[in-house]
Design an enzyme around this catalytic site. Structure first.
Site, PDB file in Angstrom:
ATOM      1  N   LYS A  83      34.714  18.093   1.791  1.00 47.93           N
ATOM      2  CA  LYS A  83      35.268  18.985   2.807  1.00 47.93           C
ATOM      3  C   LYS A  83      36.717  19.328   2.442  1.00 47.93           C
ATOM      4  O   LYS A  83      37.547  18.428   2.259  1.00 47.93           O
ATOM      5  CB  LYS A  83      35.201  18.335   4.189  1.00 47.93           C
ATOM      6  CG  LYS A  83      33.771  18.128   4.698  1.00 47.93           C
ATOM      7  CD  LYS A  83      33.772  17.518   6.080  1.00 47.93           C
ATOM      8  CE  LYS A  83      32.354  17.366   6.608  1.00 47.93           C
ATOM      9  NZ  LYS A  83      31.709  18.653   6.859  1.00 47.93           N
ATOM     10  N   GLN A 110      20.128   9.786   2.152  1.00 49.19           N
ATOM     11  CA  GLN A 110      18.843  10.304   2.608  1.00 49.19           C
ATOM     12  C   GLN A 110      19.018  10.868   4.014  1.00 49.19           C
ATOM     13  O   GLN A 110      19.914  10.429   4.735  1.00 49.19           O
ATOM     14  CB  GLN A 110      17.770   9.211   2.596  1.00 49.19           C
ATOM     15  CG  GLN A 110      17.997   8.120   3.622  1.00 49.19           C
ATOM     16  CD  GLN A 110      16.906   7.080   3.660  1.00 49.19           C
ATOM     17  OE1 GLN A 110      16.234   6.819   2.693  1.00 49.19           O
ATOM     18  NE2 GLN A 110      16.709   6.474   4.818  1.00 49.19           N
ATOM     19  N   LYS A 157       0.814  -1.219   0.000  1.00 51.56           N
ATOM     20  CA  LYS A 157       0.000   0.000   0.000  1.00 51.56           C
ATOM     21  C   LYS A 157       0.847   1.268   0.000  1.00 51.56           C
ATOM     22  O   LYS A 157       0.508   2.249  -0.679  1.00 51.56           O
ATOM     23  CB  LYS A 157      -0.938  -0.007   1.213  1.00 51.56           C
ATOM     24  CG  LYS A 157      -2.053  -1.046   1.119  1.00 51.56           C
ATOM     25  CD  LYS A 157      -3.034  -0.944   2.274  1.00 51.56           C
ATOM     26  CE  LYS A 157      -2.445  -1.451   3.567  1.00 51.56           C
ATOM     27  NZ  LYS A 157      -3.435  -1.548   4.659  1.00 51.56           N
ATOM     28  N   LYS A 192      27.926   1.276  10.440  1.00 49.71           N
ATOM     29  CA  LYS A 192      27.189   1.591  11.661  1.00 49.71           C
ATOM     30  C   LYS A 192      25.712   1.713  11.305  1.00 49.71           C
ATOM     31  O   LYS A 192      25.348   2.432  10.371  1.00 49.71           O
ATOM     32  CB  LYS A 192      27.701   2.898  12.275  1.00 49.71           C
ATOM     33  CG  LYS A 192      27.005   3.295  13.568  1.00 49.71           C
ATOM     34  CD  LYS A 192      27.725   4.440  14.263  1.00 49.71           C
ATOM     35  CE  LYS A 192      27.677   5.730  13.479  1.00 49.71           C
ATOM     36  NZ  LYS A 192      28.197   6.873  14.254  1.00 49.71           N
ATOM     37  N   HIS A 244      21.694  -3.964   2.898  1.00 52.86           N
ATOM     38  CA  HIS A 244      21.795  -2.576   2.420  1.00 52.86           C
ATOM     39  C   HIS A 244      23.245  -2.075   2.411  1.00 52.86           C
ATOM     40  O   HIS A 244      23.774  -1.643   1.390  1.00 52.86           O
ATOM     41  CB  HIS A 244      20.960  -1.642   3.295  1.00 52.86           C
ATOM     42  CG  HIS A 244      19.494  -1.918   3.263  1.00 52.86           C
ATOM     43  ND1 HIS A 244      18.882  -2.558   2.218  1.00 52.86           N
ATOM     44  CD2 HIS A 244      18.498  -1.623   4.142  1.00 52.86           C
ATOM     45  CE1 HIS A 244      17.579  -2.649   2.455  1.00 52.86           C
ATOM     46  NE2 HIS A 244      17.329  -2.099   3.615  1.00 52.86           N
ATOM     47  N   HIS A 248      16.020  -2.422  -1.975  1.00 48.55           N
ATOM     48  CA  HIS A 248      15.584  -1.116  -2.473  1.00 48.55           C
ATOM     49  C   HIS A 248      16.649  -0.036  -2.312  1.00 48.55           C
ATOM     50  O   HIS A 248      16.605   0.984  -2.997  1.00 48.55           O
ATOM     51  CB  HIS A 248      14.277  -0.685  -1.793  1.00 48.55           C
ATOM     52  CG  HIS A 248      14.424  -0.250  -0.367  1.00 48.55           C
ATOM     53  ND1 HIS A 248      14.380  -1.139   0.688  1.00 48.55           N
ATOM     54  CD2 HIS A 248      14.603   0.977   0.184  1.00 48.55           C
ATOM     55  CE1 HIS A 248      14.530  -0.477   1.814  1.00 48.55           C
ATOM     56  NE2 HIS A 248      14.671   0.805   1.548  1.00 48.55           N
TER      57      HIS A 248
END
Length: 585
Positions: free
Chosen positions: A478, A470, A111, A426, A333, A271
């Protein structure tokens, strides 16, 4: 002589383009029958042209490059040579259809993510003319009830709102529902009958998205492959993580799936590989001369992969407690991003070439050891007059659970490029902020003329490349520079590419990109079985040791920066976590 398109085997979805001319390598084609001949001079058309996420059209053969002096190039304006296509005949599109079945259609993932992603692809004209979407689940629903449920989650692109309502209505008319058990061949046969009725005799291509718990993957695949496969087109199955709990269970799942599907039919989705910044990682490295020479142990001191959420399990602890943060985030991931980051230059952008290089990285890594890992679990905490619950306060979590909600690890790649460079991971829940990023810390400048200006803390002078996946996607570097004025005062500044400032259009959701690629048969962002085996081999010994010894996680307050042990782990390798300096808050 006309260019020839040679039909490949039925299990392949790539066009083998053979000719006396020097033409580009095979391209993907997803919705059309094979044709034996194409006229060598067909002008580009503006009708619908679906593309995979690598930018190539899927219903056309690219003729870019390699054309000088060929008969195809004669008479073509040089300005038009840069890109033109041989389109598959329009009638082939009219004779084919795409049927997408979302198994587990009543669940949250379907959904909140899958149906909205499908609508976004439709809204952007990225789906073929003839397509239908079926929801399948045990819940008793009518077609109209399904449409009412998913209509509340559909949104339009911010730059095309004028026809949003019309597009929604058109999309919902293509959505249907069938209720059935996940292990019932009879129910899937009924689904097959409904699909055939909607497909109306056209060439049928079918995609099944398994948005269900992993313990019923095999039942669904068995029933779908035996009773609801396409009779005259392709059938593909998208499988959501987790892909097992360890090496043994993962191998057993793969073995069972391959009883009913070939490897080419299985699309194991992660994903995070569809995130815009992860996609841009290879572009940044391989298309910019300034980065590739620096991408090694000679210039990089350490690499950090950081994933943090500012919320806890919040009622979903029952699922999470069976897996923990290492299985849920790190083994898939973060490890997938690491493999993309560290791989050697692939031969091409072909899926197998890229996945081959990722597998080489994973096989070059030594399995994690307990001394290189810290685990933690968040506890209740009062902050700002508000009480935040601990992990075991969740009613769906056992009170004596020692499942980690936080983990930090140091990994090493034993090859010539990365020998000795610590890759730190981490991941944690209920931390001080939500963020996913890759941080590349470069080595100190040898014999730095300005080291007195930095004092004893040379880390303040370290160049650092950050890719923020994200939220607020960004890439920044830097650097050290002089503060304007008469004195010699140095400052650390950012060369910043903030996506929302540079690219005002909305960034597509990762599921949109991955669904589009699955439809196209483009596999580079999906996980191959040997890649999965290599990934589990790194973490399985650690997971078994943690569970056998019942090692208790270090507690950390909800909303904090995580357990103190993570800092000691980084310090062990002379590393400071880049996200804790306060400069990026």
């Amino acid at each position: 002589m006309a260019a020839q398109i040679t039909p490949p085997s039925s299990s392949s979805s790539s066009l083998a383009f053979s000719s006396e001319f020097n033409v580009w390598k095979p391209m993907r084609c997803c919705f059309f029958k094979w044709v034996s001949q194409v006229c060598p001079r067909i002008r580009p058309t503006n009708h619908f042209r679906i593309k995979s996420s690598n930018g190539h059209p899927l219903n056309a053969v690219s003729m870019q490059g390699g054309m000088d002096g060929s008969p195809l190039a004669k008479g073509i304006n040089p300005e038009e040579q840069e890109e033109f296509f041989i389109d598959i005949l329009d009638k082939e599109e009219a004779l084919s259809t795409l049927s997408i079945t979302v198994v587990g259609a009543s669940g949250d993932l379907a959904k909140k993510k899958i149906f909205p992603a499908l609508f976004a692809l439709y809204y952007e004209d990225c789906l073929p003319k003839n397509f239908i979407v079926f929801g399948y689940a045990r819940t008793k629903l009518t077609d109209e009830e399904l449409r009412n449920i998913i209509s509340t989650t559909l949104t339009c692109r911010i730059d095309k709102r004028e026809n949003c309502k019309d597009k929604m209505e058109q999309f919902l008319k293509r959505c249907f529902y069938h209720s059935g058990e996940y292990n019932s061949e009879e129910n899937f046969a009924e689904l097959d009958s409904k699909l055939k009725k909607k497909e109306a005799g056209k060439l049928s291509n079918r995609l099944f998205y398994l948005s269900i718990p992993p313990n019923i993957f095999v039942d669904v695949v068995r029933c779908a492959s035996m009773m609801a496969s396409s009779a005259n087109g392709w059938t593909r199955v998208i499988v959501e993580k987790p892909f097992g709990r360890d090496s043994e269970s993962s191998a057993e799942l793969t073995r069972c799936l391959k009883k009913y599907l070939t490897e080419d039919q299985i699309f194991r989705i992660d994903h995070y590989l569809g995130k815009e910044l992860v996609e841009n990682l290879s572009v940044l490295r391989f298309s910019n001369l300034i980065f590739e020479p620096l991408w090694s142990r000679n210039y990089i001191r350490n690499v950090q992969f950081i994933f943090s959420e500012d919320f806890g399990t919040e009622g979903r602890g029952g699922y999470f407690d069976n897996y923990g943060i290492i299985r849920d985030i790190m083994q898939n991931h973060l490890l997938q991003i690491l493999a993309l980051f560290a791989m050697e230059t692939p031969v091409s952008l072909d899926a197998e070439d890229i996945r081959n290089e990722k597998v080489k990285v994973l096989r070059s890594m030594k399995p994690l050891e307990l001394e290189d890992v810290i685990i933690g679990q968040y506890k209740g905490h009062n902050k700002g007059g508000r009480a935040y619950p601990g992990y075991t306060n969740d009613s769906t979590v056992p009170k004596n659970s020692i499942t980690p909600t936080f983990a930090a690890a140091a990994l090493f790649i034993n090859n010539a490029r990365w020998d000795g460079v610590p890759f730190l991971m981490k991941a944690g829940k209920a931390l001080h902020r939500k963020r996913a990023e890759i941080r590349v810390q470069f080595r100190h400048v040898p014999g730095n003329l300005y080291k007195r200006n930095f004092g004893t803390d040379l880390d303040k002078a370290t160049n650092e490349l950050v890719l923020r996946v994200q939220p607020d996607e960004a890439i920044y570097l830097k650097i050290n520079n002089k503060v304007p004025g008469l004195g010699m005062r140095l400052d650390r500044s950012d060369l910043n590419l903030l996506y929302r400032a540079r690219y005002p259009t909305e960034i597509p959701d990762a599921y949109e990109r991955l669904l589009l690629d699955a439809i196209a048969g483009e596999r580079r962002l999906f996980i191959r079985s040997d890649e999965l085996d290599a990934a589990w081999s790194l973490f399985t010994p650690l997971l078994k040791e943690l569970e056998a010894k019942k090692i208790s996680p270090e507690l950390y307050p909800y909303g904090s920066r995580g357990p103190v042990g993570a800092h000691y782990l980084a310090a062990k390798y002379n590393v400071r976590w880049g996200d804790l300096g306060g400069e990026d808050d």
